[in-house]
Design a protein around this motif. Structure first.
Motif, short mmCIF file in Angstrom:
data_model
loop_
_atom_site.label_atom_id
_atom_site.label_comp_id
_atom_site.label_asym_id
_atom_site.label_seq_id
_atom_site.Cartn_x
_atom_site.Cartn_y
_atom_site.Cartn_z
N GLU A 323 0.80 -1.24 0.00
CA GLU A 323 0.00 0.00 0.00
C GLU A 323 0.82 1.28 0.00
OE1 GLU A 323 -2.75 -0.40 3.26
OE2 GLU A 323 -3.12 -2.48 2.68
N GLU A 324 2.09 1.17 0.30
CA GLU A 324 2.90 2.39 0.38
C GLU A 324 4.06 2.32 -0.63
OE1 GLU A 324 3.98 3.39 4.40
OE2 GLU A 324 2.04 2.74 5.17
N PRO A 325 4.57 3.49 -1.03
CA PRO A 325 5.64 3.51 -2.04
C PRO A 325 7.01 3.17 -1.45
CG PRO A 325 5.09 5.75 -1.40
CD PRO A 325 4.21 4.85 -0.58
N VAL A 326 7.17 1.94 -0.98
CA VAL A 326 8.40 1.60 -0.25
C VAL A 326 9.63 1.66 -1.18
CG1 VAL A 326 9.51 -0.10 1.23
CG2 VAL A 326 7.04 0.16 1.33
N LEU A 327 9.47 1.13 -2.39
CA LEU A 327 10.64 1.15 -3.29
C LEU A 327 11.04 2.58 -3.66
CD1 LEU A 327 10.38 -1.91 -5.72
CD2 LEU A 327 11.97 -1.53 -3.83
N GLU A 328 10.06 3.48 -3.66
CA GLU A 328 10.41 4.89 -3.91
C GLU A 328 11.24 5.46 -2.76
OE1 GLU A 328 6.97 7.29 -4.94
OE2 GLU A 328 6.29 5.71 -6.29
N ARG A 329 10.93 5.01 -1.55
CA ARG A 329 11.74 5.44 -0.39
C ARG A 329 13.17 4.92 -0.53
NH1 ARG A 329 6.90 3.66 3.52
NH2 ARG A 329 5.56 5.37 2.96
N VAL A 330 13.26 3.66 -0.97
CA VAL A 330 14.61 3.09 -1.16
C VAL A 330 15.35 3.86 -2.24
CG1 VAL A 330 15.88 1.01 -1.86
CG2 VAL A 330 13.88 0.79 -0.39
N ALA A 331 14.62 4.22 -3.32
CA ALA A 331 15.25 4.97 -4.43
C ALA A 331 15.73 6.35 -3.94
CB ALA A 331 14.27 5.12 -5.58
N ALA A 332 14.97 6.97 -3.03
CA ALA A 332 15.38 8.28 -2.50
C ALA A 332 16.65 8.13 -1.67
CB ALA A 332 14.25 8.88 -1.66
N ILE A 333 16.73 7.03 -0.91
CA ILE A 333 17.96 6.79 -0.12
C ILE A 333 19.13 6.58 -1.08
CG2 ILE A 333 19.10 5.16 1.46
CD1 ILE A 333 16.26 4.63 2.67
N GLU A 334 18.87 5.80 -2.14
CA GLU A 334 19.94 5.53 -3.11
C GLU A 334 20.44 6.83 -3.74
OE1 GLU A 334 19.11 2.52 -6.04
OE2 GLU A 334 21.15 2.65 -6.83
N ALA A 335 19.50 7.73 -4.08
CA ALA A 335 19.89 9.00 -4.71
C ALA A 335 20.73 9.83 -3.73
CB ALA A 335 18.64 9.78 -5.13
N ALA A 336 20.34 9.83 -2.46
CA ALA A 336 21.12 10.57 -1.44
C ALA A 336 22.51 9.95 -1.30
CB ALA A 336 20.38 10.57 -0.11
N HIS A 337 22.57 8.61 -1.27
CA HIS A 337 23.87 7.92 -1.18
C HIS A 337 24.75 8.30 -2.37
CE1 HIS A 337 22.82 5.64 2.26
NE2 HIS A 337 22.46 4.50 1.71
N GLN A 338 24.14 8.35 -3.55
CA GLN A 338 24.92 8.66 -4.77
C GLN A 338 25.53 10.05 -4.64
OE1 GLN A 338 25.86 6.68 -6.92
NE2 GLN A 338 24.33 5.11 -7.39
N ARG A 339 24.71 11.01 -4.16
CA ARG A 339 25.23 12.38 -4.00
C ARG A 339 26.39 12.38 -2.99
NH1 ARG A 339 19.74 13.62 -4.23
NH2 ARG A 339 19.55 13.71 -1.97
N ALA A 340 26.16 11.70 -1.87
CA ALA A 340 27.20 11.68 -0.82
C ALA A 340 28.45 10.96 -1.30
CB ALA A 340 26.65 11.00 0.43
N SER A 341 28.25 9.92 -2.12
CA SER A 341 29.43 9.17 -2.56
C SER A 341 30.35 10.06 -3.39
CB SER A 341 29.04 7.89 -3.31
OG SER A 341 28.52 8.21 -4.56
N GLY A 342 29.75 11.05 -4.08
CA GLY A 342 30.55 12.02 -4.84
C GLY A 342 31.55 12.75 -3.94
N TRP A 343 31.12 13.08 -2.71
CA TRP A 343 32.05 13.76 -1.80
C TRP A 343 33.10 12.78 -1.28
CZ3 TRP A 343 27.35 14.81 1.82
CH2 TRP A 343 26.40 15.60 1.16
N PHE A 344 32.63 11.60 -0.86
CA PHE A 344 33.57 10.66 -0.22
C PHE A 344 34.63 10.16 -1.22
CE2 PHE A 344 30.17 10.56 2.94
CZ PHE A 344 30.92 10.63 4.11
N VAL A 345 34.24 10.02 -2.48
CA VAL A 345 35.18 9.55 -3.50
C VAL A 345 36.42 10.46 -3.54
CG1 VAL A 345 35.47 9.58 -6.03
CG2 VAL A 345 33.63 8.25 -5.00
N ALA A 346 36.18 11.76 -3.28
CA ALA A 346 37.27 12.73 -3.40
C ALA A 346 38.29 12.63 -2.25
CB ALA A 346 36.68 14.14 -3.45
N ARG A 347 37.95 11.91 -1.21
CA ARG A 347 38.87 11.85 -0.06
C ARG A 347 40.04 10.90 -0.38
NH1 ARG A 347 36.71 13.27 5.42
NH2 ARG A 347 38.72 12.41 6.03
N PRO A 348 41.27 11.31 -0.06
CA PRO A 348 42.41 10.44 -0.36
C PRO A 348 42.50 9.22 0.58
CG PRO A 348 43.15 12.45 0.74
CD PRO A 348 41.68 12.61 0.51
N ASP A 349 41.75 9.27 1.68
CA ASP A 349 41.83 8.17 2.65
C ASP A 349 40.73 7.13 2.44
OD1 ASP A 349 39.89 9.99 3.32
OD2 ASP A 349 40.41 10.15 5.45
#
Ligand SMILES: Cc1ncc(COP(=O)(O)O)c(C=O)c1O
Length: 439
Positions: A323-349
Motif C-alpha cells: 500500500e505504500e511507495p516503499v521502493l520509492e523510499r529506497v530509491a530516494a535513499i539511493e539517490a542521497a547515497h549517490q550524491r554523498a558518494s561524490g564527496w567521499f570519493v574525493a577523499r584520499p583516505d
C-alpha cells in the motif's frame, strides 16, 4: 548479585568492549537509551529493520494477534496468519522473480532458513537417487553461524576454530570488478569436473554483506547461475540480507533475472520486528520428499516454526509494501547515497565507494587486517570509527575497514545528512589521530 551483566553478547569481545548500551525504546530510524540519548540507527539494527522501528501498523497487528493465538505446534497444525503469509510471500516471489517457487517452509532466523535450504537440496538428490552431494559457493560469503552455514560461508576469523568440523564446500573466487572472467573460468572448470556430482550453488545475490558489502554485477550472477543450470545444479539464493528492498528491488535476484530453486529469507521478512525465517522451494524439490514412505519426509523443525505473532508482523509488513511507495523510499535513499558518494570519493583516505539500493559502503585505506573476504575484521580503524560515530549519536558498525550505511527505509533526508556529516568528521578525526595513511 554482581553489577556486571551476566549476558554473553554476540560478536562481542567482552574483554575490550565496554558495557552494552541499554536501549529503552525505538521509533522510526532512532533508538533511545535509558538515559534519554538518541541514536540514529544507520544499520537497521543488523540489517533487519525496513519500515522503521515500532511501526504502528506492525505493532498493532502483533498486539491483535497476541491476544488470540500465540504459538501452536506447526506439525499437524496450521493457522490463518501462516496460511495468508505463505500465499502472500509466494505471490510476491512470483511477481518479482517469475514462476517457480511454490512452497514455504518457516523457521526462525537467517541461519535456519539457509540450513533448511542446504538440507532440502541435499535431501532432494538423496531421495531421487542421484549422487549429487557437492556444494559450490562464492568465496567470502556469509550465510550464518551454524555448522552448515559456516561450511557454505567464507573461511576466516569468524570460524577458524571450527574449520576442522566444517564440511567441504568448493568456493570460486569472488567476482571483483574487472576480474569477473576469473570467476567464470573457475566455475566452468569446476563444473566440467564435478558438475554431475554437484547439488547446489549458494550465493548472496549482488552484495556479500558480512564480507564487507562487496558488490558484484547482476550480469555475472546471471552467467554463473546459467552455467550451474546447464549442469543440473540447484540454485540457493540467500536473500537474508538483500531481500525486502535492500538492493533497490524487492529481491536482488530480480536484477539478474534469476529464479532460484530455493530462496532464503529472514531479517526484513517481519519488517525486522520479530525473528522469523522462511525458505521458499520449487514444487520439484517439495515432491521429492512427498511419498508414502514416512522416512522421506523433511526431517527438520524449529520449535517456533510458523509463530503466529511473527506471521502477523510479516503480514503487516507486506501490507505496507503493497500500500505504500516503499521502493520509492529506497530509491530516494539511493539517490542521497549517490550524491554523498561524490564527496567521499574525493577523499584520499577512502577507496571503492559503492552504492547498491539503500546500501552505501566505502573502504578506509590503511590498517587492513585480513578477515573474512579480506575485509579486515579486526581492523583498528573500524573500532575507532564505531566509537567516534557513537559519540555523535550515530550507529554504524564497520566491518573491518569497511564502513557501510544501511538505514531503515523511513529515514529522512536530514537524518541521512547527519550520518554522512558525522562520518566525514569522524574520518577527519581518524586522520588527525594518525590512524591511517593516505593512498
Ligand atoms: C546473507 C546472510 N545469510 C544469513 C545470515 C544469518 O542470519 P541470522 O543472523 O538471522 O541467523 C545473515 C546474517 O547477517 C546474512 O547476512
Amino acid at each position: 548479585m554482581s553489577k556486571v551483566s551476566p549476558i554473553w553478547h554476540p560478536f562481542t569481545q567482552h574483554k575490550t568492549f565496554g558495557p552494552a548500551i541499554e536501549i529503552e525504546r525505538a521509533e522510526g530510524a532512532c533508538l533511545y537509551t535509558r538515559t534519554g540519548k538518541k541514536i540514529l540507527d544507520g544499520i537497521s539494527s543488523w540489517w533487519v529493520n525496513t519500515h522503521g522501528h515500532c511501526h504502528p501498523r506492525i505493532v498493532e497487528a502483533v498486539q491483535r494477534q497476541a491476544g488470540r493465538l500465540d504459538q501452536v505446534i506447526f506439525a499437524g497444525f496450521t493457522h490463518e496468519p501462516a496460511e495468508r503469509l505463505s500465499r502472500k510471500l509466494l505471490k510476491r516471489a512470483q511477481s518479482s522473480l517469475g514462476p517457480g517457487l511454490d512452497f514455504v517452509f518457516f523457521s526462525d532466523s537467517g541461519s535456519t532458513a539457509v540450513e533448511v535450504a542446504l538440507k532440502m537440496a541435499i535431501g532432494h538428490f538423496a531421495h531421487t537417487g542421484q549422487k549429487r552431494r557437492k556444494i559450490v559457493a562464492l568465496e567470502g560469503g556469509y550465510h550464518g553461524d551454524t555448522f552448515g552455514t559456516m561450511s557454505a560461508g567464507g573461511r576466516g576469523v569468524y570460524n577458524a576454530p571450527y574449520a576442522p568440523y566444517l564440511f567441504d564446500v568448493h568456493h570460486v573466487p569472488f567476482p571483483h570488478k574487472g576480474e569477473e572472467a576469473k570467476t567464470v573460468q573457475a566455475m566452468e572448470r569446476w563444473l566440467r569436473q564435478y558438475g554431475s556430482e554437484a547439488a547446489a550453488f549458494i550465493f548472496e545475490p549482488l552484495v556479500q554483506g558480512a564480507a564487507g558489502m562487496r558488490a558484484y554485477s547482476p550480469d555475472i550472477l546471471k552467467t554463473l547461475t546459467k552455467l550451474c543450470r546447464e549442469h543440473g545444479v540447484l540454485l540457493i539464493a540467500d536473500e537474508v540480507m538483500t531481500g525486502f528492498g535492500r538492493t533497490g528491488t524487492f529481491f536482488a535476484c530480480e536484477q539478474a533475472g534469476v529464479i532460484p530453486d530455493l530462496l532464503c529469507l529472514s531479517k526484513g521478512l517481519t519488517g525486522g520486528y520479530l525473528p522469523m525465517g522462511a525458505t521458499l522451494s520449487t514444487r520439484q524439490i517439495y515432491k521429492s520428499f512427498y511419498h508414502q514412505d514416512k522416512t522421506r519426509q523433511f526431517f527438520h523443525s524449529s520449535s517456533f516454526t510458523g509463530n503466529a505473532m511473527a506471521c502477523a508482523a510479516a503480514l503487516a509488513s507486506l501490507e505496507i509494501w503493497e500500500e505504500e511507495p516503499v521502493l520509492e523510499r529506497v530509491a530516494a535513499i539511493e539517490a542521497a547515497h549517490q550524491r554523498a558518494s561524490g564527496w567521499f570519493v574525493a577523499r584520499p583516505d577512502i577507496a571503492d565507494v559503492r552504492v547498491v539500493g539503500s546500501i552505501m559502503a566505502l573502504d578506509v585505506l590503511g590498517d587492513v587486517t585480513e578477515g573474512v573476504g579480506g575485509s579486515g575484521y579486526e581492523s583498528v580503524v573500524g573500532s575507532r570509527l564505531y566509537d567516534l560515530m557513537m559519540e555523535n549519536g550515530v550507529l554504524l558498525r564497520p566491518l573491518g575497514n569497511t564502513v557501510y550505511i544501511l538505514p531503515p527505509y523511513c529515514i529522512n533526508e536530514s537524518e541521512l545528512e547527519q550520518i554522512y556529516e558525522t562520518l566525514w568528521r569522524s574520518l577527519d578525526r581518524l586522520r588527525d589521530e594518525g590512524f591511517q595513511q593516505a593512498a
